[in-house]
Write an enzyme that holds these catalytic residues in place. Structure first.
Site, PDB file in Angstrom:
ATOM      1  N   GLY A   1       1.417  -1.573   4.145  1.00 20.97           N
ATOM      2  CA  GLY A   1       1.701  -0.315   3.837  1.00 20.97           C
ATOM      3  C   GLY A   1       2.845   0.625   4.892  1.00 20.97           C
ATOM      4  N   PHE A   2       1.583   0.919   6.033  1.00 23.24           N
ATOM      5  CA  PHE A   2       2.458   1.452   6.975  1.00 23.24           C
ATOM      6  C   PHE A   2       4.407   0.658   7.077  1.00 23.24           C
ATOM      7  CE2 PHE A   2       3.346   3.545  11.617  1.00 23.24           C
ATOM      8  CZ  PHE A   2       3.784   5.309  11.164  1.00 23.24           C
TER       9      PHE A   2
ATOM     10  N   GLU B   1     -11.085  -9.405   3.374  1.00 27.78           N
ATOM     11  CA  GLU B   1      -9.642  -9.165   3.663  1.00 27.78           C
ATOM     12  C   GLU B   1     -10.202  -8.717   4.932  1.00 27.78           C
ATOM     13  OE1 GLU B   1      -7.329  -5.816   2.041  1.00 27.78           O
ATOM     14  OE2 GLU B   1      -6.190  -5.343   3.804  1.00 27.78           O
TER      15      GLU B   1
ATOM     16  N   GLU C   1      -9.082   0.274  -3.020  1.00 27.43           N
ATOM     17  CA  GLU C   1      -9.766   0.114  -1.319  1.00 27.43           C
ATOM     18  C   GLU C   1     -10.733   1.806  -1.757  1.00 27.43           C
ATOM     19  OE1 GLU C   1      -7.451   0.447   2.305  1.00 27.43           O
ATOM     20  OE2 GLU C   1      -6.641  -1.354   1.476  1.00 27.43           O
TER      21      GLU C   1
ATOM     22  N   ASN D   1       0.646  -1.121  -0.098  1.00 26.05           N
ATOM     23  CA  ASN D   1      -0.032   0.078   0.294  1.00 26.05           C
ATOM     24  C   ASN D   1       1.048   1.051   0.242  1.00 26.05           C
ATOM     25  OD1 ASN D   1      -0.928   2.245   1.567  1.00 26.05           O
ATOM     26  ND2 ASN D   1      -2.982   1.102   1.582  1.00 26.05           N
TER      27      ASN D   1
ATOM     28  N   THR E   1      -6.833   6.326   9.945  1.00 28.10           N
ATOM     29  CA  THR E   1      -6.369   5.455   9.543  1.00 28.10           C
ATOM     30  C   THR E   1      -7.794   4.202   9.192  1.00 28.10           C
ATOM     31  OG1 THR E   1      -5.682   2.973   9.201  1.00 28.10           O
ATOM     32  CG2 THR E   1      -5.699   4.175  10.985  1.00 28.10           C
ATOM     33  N   THR E   2      -7.582   3.241   8.558  1.00 29.26           N
ATOM     34  CA  THR E   2      -8.918   2.214   8.579  1.00 29.26           C
ATOM     35  C   THR E   2      -9.714   1.467  10.793  1.00 29.26           C
ATOM     36  OG1 THR E   2      -9.195   2.408   6.376  1.00 29.26           O
ATOM     37  CG2 THR E   2     -10.345   0.908   7.323  1.00 29.26           C
TER      38      THR E   2
ATOM     39  N   ARG F   1      -7.369  12.918   0.702  1.00 28.74           N
ATOM     40  CA  ARG F   1      -5.596  13.462   1.590  1.00 28.74           C
ATOM     41  C   ARG F   1      -4.545  12.692   1.615  1.00 28.74           C
ATOM     42  NH1 ARG F   1      -7.196   9.607   6.936  1.00 28.74           N
ATOM     43  NH2 ARG F   1      -9.162  10.627   7.387  1.00 28.74           N
ATOM     44  N   HIS F   2      -4.877  11.668   0.759  1.00 26.13           N
ATOM     45  CA  HIS F   2      -3.519  11.136  -0.093  1.00 26.13           C
ATOM     46  C   HIS F   2      -3.444  11.178  -0.880  1.00 26.13           C
ATOM     47  CE1 HIS F   2      -4.744   7.403   1.417  1.00 26.13           C
ATOM     48  NE2 HIS F   2      -4.954   7.280   2.884  1.00 26.13           N
TER      49      HIS F   2
ATOM     50  N   ASP G   1      -0.772   4.435   0.089  1.00 20.48           N
ATOM     51  CA  ASP G   1      -1.080   5.549   0.190  1.00 20.48           C
ATOM     52  C   ASP G   1       0.214   6.573   1.110  1.00 20.48           C
ATOM     53  OD1 ASP G   1      -3.349   4.388  -0.606  1.00 20.48           O
ATOM     54  OD2 ASP G   1      -3.718   3.742   1.578  1.00 20.48           O
ATOM     55  N   HIS G   2       0.733   6.017   2.343  1.00 19.17           N
ATOM     56  CA  HIS G   2       1.628   7.065   2.828  1.00 19.17           C
ATOM     57  C   HIS G   2       2.919   8.319   2.391  1.00 19.17           C
ATOM     58  CE1 HIS G   2      -1.147   6.370   5.870  1.00 19.17           C
ATOM     59  NE2 HIS G   2      -1.061   5.155   6.103  1.00 19.17           N
TER      60      HIS G   2
ATOM     61  N   HIS H   1      -3.992  -5.453   7.507  1.00 19.31           N
ATOM     62  CA  HIS H   1      -3.381  -3.889   8.546  1.00 19.31           C
ATOM     63  C   HIS H   1      -2.907  -3.645   9.516  1.00 19.31           C
ATOM     64  CE1 HIS H   1      -4.964   0.009  10.351  1.00 19.31           C
ATOM     65  NE2 HIS H   1      -5.791  -0.044   9.666  1.00 19.31           N
ATOM     66  N   GLY H   2      -1.337  -3.114   9.882  1.00 18.70           N
ATOM     67  CA  GLY H   2      -0.680  -3.187  11.090  1.00 18.70           C
ATOM     68  C   GLY H   2       0.144  -4.324  11.076  1.00 18.70           C
TER      69      GLY H   2
ATOM     70  N   ARG I   1      -9.093   7.619  -0.606  1.00 15.04           N
ATOM     71  CA  ARG I   1     -10.432   8.198   0.590  1.00 15.04           C
ATOM     72  C   ARG I   1     -11.050   9.465  -0.511  1.00 15.04           C
ATOM     73  NH1 ARG I   1     -10.888   7.517   5.835  1.00 15.04           N
ATOM     74  NH2 ARG I   1      -8.994   5.704   6.212  1.00 15.04           N
TER      75      ARG I   1
ATOM     76  N   HIS J   1      -5.935   3.309  -1.794  1.00 14.17           N
ATOM     77  CA  HIS J   1      -7.060   4.045  -0.955  1.00 14.17           C
ATOM     78  C   HIS J   1      -7.350   5.634  -1.235  1.00 14.17           C
ATOM     79  CE1 HIS J   1      -9.952   4.102   2.962  1.00 14.17           C
ATOM     80  NE2 HIS J   1     -10.146   4.174   1.745  1.00 14.17           N
TER      81      HIS J   1
ATOM     82  N   ARG K   1       3.634  18.837   1.715  1.00 10.75           N
ATOM     83  CA  ARG K   1       4.228  20.079   1.760  1.00 10.75           C
ATOM     84  C   ARG K   1       3.602  20.432  -0.222  1.00 10.75           C
ATOM     85  NH1 ARG K   1       9.335  21.138   3.815  1.00 10.75           N
ATOM     86  NH2 ARG K   1      10.375  22.850   2.392  1.00 10.75           N
TER      87      ARG K   1
HETATM   88  N1  PXP Z   1      -5.731  -2.892   4.746  1.00 10.20           N
HETATM   89  C1  PXP Z   1      -7.172  -2.218   4.647  1.00 10.20           C
HETATM   90  C2  PXP Z   1      -8.189  -2.236   4.642  1.00 10.20           C
HETATM   91  C3  PXP Z   1      -6.496  -1.349   5.049  1.00 10.20           C
HETATM   92  O1  PXP Z   1      -7.297   0.244   5.274  1.00 10.20           O
HETATM   93  C4  PXP Z   1      -5.018  -0.840   4.974  1.00 10.20           C
HETATM   94  C5  PXP Z   1      -5.180   0.860   6.000  1.00 10.20           C
HETATM   95  O2  PXP Z   1      -4.422   1.136   5.176  1.00 10.20           O
HETATM   96  C6  PXP Z   1      -4.021  -1.929   4.980  1.00 10.20           C
HETATM   97  C7  PXP Z   1      -4.206  -3.214   4.687  1.00 10.20           C
HETATM   98  C8  PXP Z   1      -2.447  -1.710   5.340  1.00 10.20           C
HETATM   99  O3  PXP Z   1      -2.672  -1.127   6.499  1.00 10.20           O
HETATM  100  P1  PXP Z   1      -1.247  -0.742   6.962  1.00 10.20           P
HETATM  101  O4  PXP Z   1      -1.150   0.495   6.813  1.00 10.20           O
HETATM  102  O5  PXP Z   1      -1.064  -0.605   8.607  1.00 10.20           O
HETATM  103  O6  PXP Z   1       0.232  -2.068   6.324  1.00 10.20           O
END
Ligand code: PXP
Length: 258
Positions: free
Chosen positions: A232-233, A169, A87, A24, A117-118, A66-67, A26-27, A209-210, A62, A60, A35
């Protein structure tokens, strides 16, 4: 192009070695937007992720943009070679953009404007008509796979089957933030039970997620049937720390000449 029939490379001794890794990005866009710049570019990041061995890219779009924005979406569609996972919430405007984009996978997630975040999975039972309607629109546009992001709960999985979605998921956030080893084991077992049930119901199982460098190995050992993870993160955060050494060396060369 992503080819679902293409046999993956496998390291036989790694649990879950058949699992596809989708990154992912997004970040990367979060940093760019902080910036109001044109860099770092999430599309360039996507190219680098795939060159490094990712099986695909997740973003994603949104409602508050935002991103990732629409321009990114169009460029990602043109650029990503592997699996593209879009997403989205079930908001009609975003569903329309997703239908027009035709990614390989659409993952429906809950969305609140004030969340960082979600947070948590979809309440499919309570929002059945809305989610079913969005799922039907996504399939009708030619998208072959629609996943619902859900908590590992039996009743949610039963409701998923009533929407026509062909994948889930599993939300791994509670596993990732479990406060002790025992709690994390319990969450992994809950995920394993849900993955087994979803597989028996004929649903393809994704997870995310996480998930990070520390918690992923135990997850992979414990939770069966996971064909794909979305991370992602942890990757973007590590990329900053790994990359900062080289970035400072290059700037020092410019400033000091050595
Ligand atoms: N899956 C979903 C549905 C999410 O919303 C996210 C966060 O955007 C992720 C996976 C990835 O999560 P993370 O950025 O914590 O790895």
């Amino acid at each position: 192009m992503f080819d679902a029939q293409c046999p993956p490379k496998v390291a036989a001794d790694v649990p879950g070695a058949l699992t596809r890794l989708l990154i992912n990005i997004d970040h990367v866009a979060t940093l760019r937007n902080a910036r109001r710049e044109t860099f770092p570019d999430p599309v360039v990041a996507a190219v680098l992720c795939e060159a490094a061995g990712a099986d695909g890219i997740v973003f994603h779009l949104r409602e508050d943009r935002r991103h990732i924005n629409e321009h990114d979406v169009a460029r990602l569609k043109e650029t990503v070679q592997g699996k593209l996972d879009f997403e989205l919430s079930a908001a009609p405007e975003i569903v329309s953009i997703c239908c027009d984009t035709r990614p390989d996978l659409a993952t429906l997630v809950p969305e609140r404007r004030d969340e960082i975040t979600t947070e948590g999975g979809l309440d499919v039972r309570r929002n059945l008509d809305t989610i079913k309607g969005a799922t039907e629109r996504l399939f009708a546009s030619g998208i072959p796979e629609v996943a619902l992001f859900v908590d590992p709960e039996e009743k949610q999985l039963e409701a998923v089957c009533r929407t026509g979605a062909n994948a889930i998921e599993l939300h791994t956030g509670d596993y990732a933030t479990a406060p002790s080893v025992e709690a994390q084991q319990a969450e992994a077992e809950r995920l394993a039970k849900a993955a087994t049930q979803a597989h028996a119901l004929g649903l393809t199982v994704h997870a995310g997620h996480g998930l990070d460098y520390r918690n992923y190995p135990f997850f992979a050992q414990t939770v069966p049937h996971v064909s794909e993870v979305s991370i992602g993160f942890a990757v973007v955060a590590r990329a900053v720390m790994i990359g900062i050494t080289e970035a400072v060396r290059t700037m020092r060369q410019l400033v000091k000449g050595y």
